[in-house]
Design a protein around this motif. Sequence first.
Motif, short mmCIF file in Angstrom:
data_model
loop_
_atom_site.label_atom_id
_atom_site.label_comp_id
_atom_site.label_asym_id
_atom_site.label_seq_id
_atom_site.Cartn_x
_atom_site.Cartn_y
_atom_site.Cartn_z
N TYR A 192 0.84 -1.20 0.00
CA TYR A 192 0.00 0.00 0.00
C TYR A 192 0.87 1.25 0.00
N GLN A 193 1.91 1.27 0.81
CA GLN A 193 2.76 2.45 0.93
C GLN A 193 3.63 2.66 -0.29
N HIS A 194 4.19 1.58 -0.85
CA HIS A 194 5.17 1.72 -1.92
C HIS A 194 4.57 1.64 -3.33
N VAL A 195 3.38 1.07 -3.47
CA VAL A 195 2.76 0.96 -4.80
C VAL A 195 1.52 1.85 -4.90
N LEU A 196 0.60 1.70 -3.96
CA LEU A 196 -0.62 2.50 -4.00
C LEU A 196 -0.44 3.89 -3.41
N LYS A 197 0.67 4.10 -2.70
CA LYS A 197 1.03 5.41 -2.14
C LYS A 197 -0.03 5.92 -1.15
N GLU A 233 -1.97 4.78 3.01
CA GLU A 233 -1.93 3.92 4.17
C GLU A 233 -2.86 2.72 3.99
N TYR A 234 -2.47 1.62 4.60
CA TYR A 234 -3.24 0.39 4.51
C TYR A 234 -4.50 0.46 5.37
N SER A 235 -5.60 -0.07 4.86
CA SER A 235 -6.84 -0.21 5.62
C SER A 235 -7.38 -1.61 5.39
N GLN A 236 -7.75 -2.28 6.45
CA GLN A 236 -8.24 -3.66 6.32
C GLN A 236 -9.55 -3.74 5.54
N TYR A 237 -10.23 -2.60 5.40
CA TYR A 237 -11.49 -2.59 4.66
C TYR A 237 -11.31 -2.22 3.18
N ASP A 238 -10.08 -1.88 2.81
CA ASP A 238 -9.77 -1.48 1.44
C ASP A 238 -9.33 -2.71 0.66
#
Length: 227
Positions: free
Chosen positions: A177-182, A184-189
């Motif tokens: 999430y941080q390095h590709v989607l740029k 923060e990670y969310s468990q619901y995403d």
Amino acid sequence: MTSILIIEDDLALNEQISALLVHKGFSVHSEHDGLEGLHVAERQFFNLILLDVKLPRLMGYELLAQLRKTQQTPVIMLTAFGAEEHRIKGLSLGADDYLSKPFNIEELLLRIDAILRRTSAPLPQTHGNAQSDICFNDTQMLAQYRQKHIELTPIQFNLLKTLVKNNKSPLSKQYLYQHVLKREYSQYDRSLDMHLSRVRKKCVQVGMPAHFITTLHGKGYCFNADT
């Protein structure tokens, strides 16, 4: 075979350029409408686009601006507007070259040749795993598996490249999430899962073994090609 997309609403000129390029050994696709030209450019791979400025439904400048949001396919703009401000506008939007009408066909061929020589170098290998046969071109955001082009969006390109570079190393969802989607990670995403599923499907379509990209439940994903 080198492929060229012509987006030009002058039917006679379009046919003239198309016939010439086919005679020179190129694969050519022609469109006469800006909106349809954009759709084709976004869905198919081309080595070069010849783009008219004044087009029905979508002007060439707007088409180029939209195209540059997702890809860096080389573009030569063709226009009857010869003023310097029009040339500057085209170049500022990401055009690689600019040719004013009427133009000499030989000059067009020379400009096409110059751009293709600059942009069509062999795709460099990004890792040492010869058996996986995957290579990337960062400038054009192109990926190939055993010389077959993989149709990827920019996010999918970066996702596959990141996994391949870290061959055999599990990458967590938080990391991707941080390095590709740029973001923060969310468990619901579920967007990362969606992108990964599409990357895997597109890779399998060109012959890559499905097990090369594995899902590690509770850990993330891993590219795991044999050495």
